[in-house]
Design an enzyme around this catalytic site. Structure first.
Site, PDB file in Angstrom:
ATOM      1  N   HIS A 328       0.722  -1.296  -0.039  1.00  0.00           N
ATOM      2  CA  HIS A 328       0.091  -0.084  -0.039  1.00  0.00           C
ATOM      3  C   HIS A 328       0.727   1.097   0.136  1.00  0.00           C
ATOM      4  CE1 HIS A 328      -3.145   2.873   1.342  1.00  0.00           C
ATOM      5  NE2 HIS A 328      -3.834   1.988   0.660  1.00  0.00           N
ATOM      6  N   CYS A 329       2.026   1.189   0.644  1.00  0.00           N
ATOM      7  CA  CYS A 329       3.035   2.399   0.741  1.00  0.00           C
ATOM      8  C   CYS A 329       3.430   2.701  -0.708  1.00  0.00           C
ATOM      9  CB  CYS A 329       3.915   2.165   1.611  1.00  0.00           C
ATOM     10  SG  CYS A 329       3.508   1.631   3.320  1.00  0.00           S
TER      11      CYS A 329
END
Length: 336
Positions: A328-329
């Site tokens: 997600h980062c």
């Protein structure tokens, strides 16, 4: 005083599971982010791009990197590469937030200060939203406050989930009160209610980003990381957040589901922020970080229940998380 904001003009940040036009990434190149461990990291990005099954836009620093990335991604359809240099690869945090409204899409250009000026430099990262607005010929709005995309999660229907540890941290916007920060979230994300949790997981150098802790998986459903092991150093803070979520569930008619924690991972004696909550919801699939851990299968099965209409794909992030982030980062969705 602002007379018009994205919210008053009818704009909102869609939920991540709403249809995407594309996914955006910044290709990894900063050796200091993975000291002594960089070599396997581009391969993890290749696996992510191959698994997405939707158009992907990738930022690279120069022509040689563009050629190298094209070589790595030969045969992957709908990959678009742009020479826009960055300091690092965390697109979720240095990229824009896309909001949608009556006139189409607008980019929210938050300030980025490397998670409270922890690392440097960050000048190129802070220019990314402005450069993407020019590239896409889309309007941008500049709130003038520091905010990273990994610190917020929305259900697309008025709720925003975040943490006090991050958004109220004095290394971000020391001039703003909690009330004023909530007003910014409402005005620029088009949300109505802010759901506050406390601390993020141990090892998270972002000061408690929500995307390692708890996530919306449906309009009224949140999945949160939890451990039943009192000896786990995350135990007390996760239990405290879970109790908060149960109270919020009563107030807002929410369902709370839980994800396990993987076995602790360390680098030079430092706990890494390995979390299954750092998944990314694409159009047809959900990409989930896995860690060669006995809990991997339970996490994948839990998220399959959350997303019955999507395929769940585990991506081994044991190497990627050495840089203190996961799937997600490094991704940012552009809604359709």
């Amino acid at each position: 005083m602002m007379l018009s904001t994205p919210q008053t003009l009818g704009y909102r940040m869609p939920a991540e599971w709403e249809p995407h036009r594309a996914t955006w990434l910044s290709w990894p190149h900063n050796l200091d982010t993975w000291p002594g461990k960089f070599d396997p990291v581009p391969g993890v990005f290749v696996h992510i791009v191959q698994a997405l099954e939707e158009p992907v836009h990738i930022l690279v620093k120069d022509a040689p990197m563009e050629a190298a990335v094209r070589g790595l991604l030969t045969g992957v359809p709908e990959v678009h590469i742009h020479q826009i240099p960055t300091n690092d690869c965390w697109m979720r945090d240095h990229g824009p937030t896309f909001v949608q409204g009556p006139q189409g899409q607008t980019l929210i250009n938050w300030e980025f200060n490397s998670w409270g000026q922890k690392y440097g430099p960050w000048d190129l990262d802070n220019q990314v939203p402005h450069r993407l607005a020019a590239l896409l010929d889309l309007p941008q709005v500049t709130p003038g406050i520091v905010l990273e995309g990994g610190s917020i999660d929305v259900n697309g229907q008025g709720l925003c989930l975040t943490t006090e540890q991050c958004l109220l941290n004095r290394n971000r916007n020391p001039q703003l009160t909690r009330f004023e920060i909530e007003a910014y979230l409402r005005n620029f994300l088009g949300v109505e209610t802010i759901l506050w949790l406390g601390e993020g997981i141990v090892g998270d150098d972002t000061d408690g980003h929500i995307d390692d802790l708890a996530r919306f998986v449906g309009p009224q459903t949140i999945v949160t990381t939890l451990t039943e092991d009192p000896q786990e150093e995350n135990y007390l803070l996760l239990q405290a957040n879970y109790q908060r979520l149960l109270r919020l569930a009563q107030d807002h008619d929410l369902t709370i589901m839980t994800l396990p924690l993987p076995t602790p991972l360390y680098y030079d004696g430092v706990r890494l922020p390995a979390s299954y909550a750092n998944f990314y919801i694409a159009n047809n699939v959900v990409l989930v970080p896995i860690f060669d851990d006995p809990q991997d299968q339970l996490a994948l099965m839990t998220l399959q229940k959350c997303f019955p209409g999507r395929r769940i794909k585990g991506i081994n992030c044991t190497d990627l998380v050495w840089g203190l982030g996961a799937i997600h980062c490094v991704t940012q969705q552009q809604p359709r």
